[in-house]
Write an enzyme that holds these catalytic residues in place. Structure first.
Site, mmCIF file in Angstrom:
data_model
loop_
_atom_site.group_PDB
_atom_site.id
_atom_site.type_symbol
_atom_site.label_atom_id
_atom_site.label_comp_id
_atom_site.label_asym_id
_atom_site.label_seq_id
_atom_site.Cartn_x
_atom_site.Cartn_y
_atom_site.Cartn_z
ATOM 1 N N SER A 51 0.936 -1.160 -0.035
ATOM 2 C CA SER A 51 0.041 -0.009 0.151
ATOM 3 C C SER A 51 0.904 1.269 0.074
ATOM 4 O O SER A 51 1.991 1.442 0.595
ATOM 5 C CB SER A 51 -0.923 -0.059 1.310
ATOM 6 O OG SER A 51 -1.487 1.189 1.401
ATOM 7 N N TYR B 252 -2.152 -0.879 10.641
ATOM 8 C CA TYR B 252 -2.126 -1.398 9.534
ATOM 9 C C TYR B 252 -1.210 -1.131 8.457
ATOM 10 O O TYR B 252 -0.541 -2.133 7.769
ATOM 11 C CB TYR B 252 -3.646 -0.788 8.766
ATOM 12 C CG TYR B 252 -3.598 -0.985 7.228
ATOM 13 C CD1 TYR B 252 -3.266 0.372 6.317
ATOM 14 C CD2 TYR B 252 -4.072 -2.273 6.643
ATOM 15 C CE1 TYR B 252 -3.338 -0.036 5.132
ATOM 16 C CE2 TYR B 252 -4.065 -2.036 5.170
ATOM 17 C CZ TYR B 252 -3.874 -0.938 4.413
ATOM 18 O OH TYR B 252 -3.765 -1.236 3.334
ATOM 19 N N LYS C 80 2.185 -3.877 6.524
ATOM 20 C CA LYS C 80 2.369 -3.844 4.920
ATOM 21 C C LYS C 80 3.907 -3.542 5.102
ATOM 22 O O LYS C 80 4.597 -4.378 4.104
ATOM 23 C CB LYS C 80 1.596 -2.650 4.420
ATOM 24 C CG LYS C 80 0.249 -2.803 4.119
ATOM 25 C CD LYS C 80 -0.315 -3.906 3.496
ATOM 26 C CE LYS C 80 -1.751 -4.204 3.253
ATOM 27 N NZ LYS C 80 -2.197 -5.412 2.593
HETATM 28 C C1 WQD Z 1 -9.403 9.494 0.827
HETATM 29 C C2 WQD Z 1 -9.668 10.780 0.974
HETATM 30 C C3 WQD Z 1 -9.808 11.340 3.293
HETATM 31 C C4 WQD Z 1 -13.767 9.247 3.754
HETATM 32 C C5 WQD Z 1 -6.717 4.183 3.026
HETATM 33 C C6 WQD Z 1 -5.279 3.390 3.317
HETATM 34 C C7 WQD Z 1 -4.760 2.884 1.963
HETATM 35 C C8 WQD Z 1 -5.677 2.243 1.266
HETATM 36 C C9 WQD Z 1 -6.951 3.154 0.944
HETATM 37 C C10 WQD Z 1 -6.837 0.436 2.764
HETATM 38 C C11 WQD Z 1 -8.780 11.296 2.187
HETATM 39 C C12 WQD Z 1 -11.336 11.623 2.415
HETATM 40 C C13 WQD Z 1 -12.463 9.687 3.191
HETATM 41 C C14 WQD Z 1 -14.960 10.134 3.998
HETATM 42 C C15 WQD Z 1 -13.318 11.894 3.556
HETATM 43 N N1 WQD Z 1 -5.990 1.001 1.606
HETATM 44 N N2 WQD Z 1 -12.488 11.112 3.323
HETATM 45 N N3 WQD Z 1 -14.745 11.439 3.943
HETATM 46 O O1 WQD Z 1 -7.115 7.405 3.806
HETATM 47 O O2 WQD Z 1 -6.426 7.785 1.271
HETATM 48 O O3 WQD Z 1 -6.026 5.235 2.026
HETATM 49 O O4 WQD Z 1 -7.286 3.510 2.305
HETATM 50 O O5 WQD Z 1 -7.924 0.122 2.274
HETATM 51 O O6 WQD Z 1 -3.812 1.893 2.410
HETATM 52 O O7 WQD Z 1 -4.602 4.085 3.921
HETATM 53 O O8 WQD Z 1 -8.434 6.520 1.472
HETATM 54 O O9 WQD Z 1 -10.594 6.706 0.993
HETATM 55 O O10 WQD Z 1 -10.189 6.792 3.303
HETATM 56 O O11 WQD Z 1 -9.727 8.591 2.093
HETATM 57 O O12 WQD Z 1 -13.342 13.021 3.252
HETATM 58 O O13 WQD Z 1 -15.766 9.645 4.722
HETATM 59 O O14 WQD Z 1 -10.936 10.934 1.365
HETATM 60 O O15 WQD Z 1 -9.595 12.458 4.215
HETATM 61 O O16 WQD Z 1 -8.460 12.669 2.081
HETATM 62 P P1 WQD Z 1 -6.853 6.873 2.212
HETATM 63 P P2 WQD Z 1 -9.861 7.048 2.061
#
Ligand code: WQD
Length: 337
Positions: free
Chosen positions: A124, A148, A152
């Protein structure tokens, strides 16, 4: 040419299984259904026309997993199985270390014993931590901000160390950026347990009426519109990247990490607007505080995968929004429908 796919009933695993079958590989799936549903197997049969051999196994259970190595003549492993919720990993680190790390050690011990020394690992972009500047390159120093991500990073190290001990090993460490989208049929897709952690499944649940509105985590980041920027990649592009990586590890030895992203960053509001335009639906949202542990900007330098694997992403963010919505509106309750 049997390929063992651990976690093959999951979101990325199931899309990769379809690509493997399409390319003529024999596939064996192990999954413990901790983040997947049995219905996925019915959908895979519908989409591939094949009964893919399946074993309901948690890879920590060595004797159960040994049975799989006994029953099938395996050539390589694509290793997806592992818990993946960032927030949950902070609250329950030992659950993550036990499952993700022990499971991988058991898997690699059996791979060694049965002389299956080729692995494609689901890593990741989270291993790039908070100290690197995007676009991230594979040679950057790694660090993590949650258990998590630490699992990785540790598993990448396990695989690197195993290759040093035995140069017959061959591995591709695939650092995914943000996988979204779904198979064009709308028959498989992302089906998170409980309240979605990730952006796109939350958006699609708002669109289908399961959630009232999207909470945007942070609007004061140093980005073009203040909201977090990420490199979203279509899950079908990701699946194709696994095929290219598998071909590489089957034909060589050594360990290499590859970014699987598009090389483009989109903000939360960019995605919301792209989704609304692509699908002609409105996504109500409110701007809220930052989510602890989030970084402002993450996107990939994708030149290594292009040059070494002959792979690059092809789907647009509009394609991703369209396919995510197509899955969710056809399956409002995911696989429980
Ligand atoms: C994306 C953007 C949030 C939800 C994580 C893991 C990564 C991968 C994908 C695990 C960010 C914003 C999110 C919401 C929001 N694998 N957001 N409201 O955090 O980049 O990556 O998930 O599953 O290893 O680290 O992905 O989709 O959670 O967030 O504003 O309800 O969307 O702040 O900017 P992230 P995400």
């Amino acid at each position: 040419m049997a390929i063992l796919v651990t976690g093959g009933a999951g979101y990325i695993g199931s899309h990769t299984v379809i690509e493997l079958v399409k390319k003529g590989y024999e596939v064996v799936i192990v999954d413990d259904y901790s983040n997947a549903k049995p219905e996925v197997l019915n959908r895979l049969k519908e989409l591939t026309g094949k009964d893919v051999p399946f074993h309901e196994v948690n890879i920590c259970h060595k004797e159960a997993l040994r049975e799989v190595f006994e029953q099938h003549d395996l050539d390589a492993v694509i290793h997806f199985a592992g818990y993946k919720a960032v927030g949950e990993s902070v609250a329950q680190p030992l659950k993550y270390y036990s499952n993700n790390l022990n499971g991988t050690i058991v898997l690699m011990e059996l791979m060694n014993e049965y002389n299956v020394k080729k692995i494609v690992f689901s890593s990741s972009a989270t291993v790039y931590g908070m100290t690197n500047e995007a676009p991230f390159t594979e040679d950057m120093p790694l660090s993590t901000t949650n258990p998590y991500g630490t699992t990785k990073m540790f598993i990448e190290q396990f695989i690197q160390d195993q290759y040093v001990a035995d140069n017959a090993w061959s591995a591709a460490l695939l650092r995914y950026f943000n996988p979204i989208g779904a198979h064009e049929s709308g028959r498989i897709g992302e089906d998170p347990n409980d309240i979605p952690n990730n952006l796109m499944p939350y958006i699609t649940q708002v669109a289908v009426g399961k959630r009232e509105k999207l909470s945007v985590f942070g609007s004061d980041y140093e980005t073009h519109d203040g909201t977090g920027v990420r490199d979203y990649i279509h899950v079908l592009d990701l699946a194709k990247g696994h095929i290219k990586a598998l071909e590489k590890v089957l034909a060589s030895t050594g360990v290499e990490a590859y970014n699987l992203g598009t090389g483009k960053g989109y903000s939360v509001l960019d995605v919301v607007h792209a989704f609304e335009t692509a699908n002609n639906v409105e996504i109500p949202y409110e701007l809220n505080d930052r989510r602890p542990g989030d970084i402002a900007t993450s996107y990939a330098d994708v030149s290594k995968a292009k040059n070494a694997l002959g792979w690059e992403a092809t789907y647009s963010v509009e394609d991703m929004c369209r396919d995510s919505w197509n899955w969710q509106k056809s399956n409002p309750n995911g696989y429980d429908d």
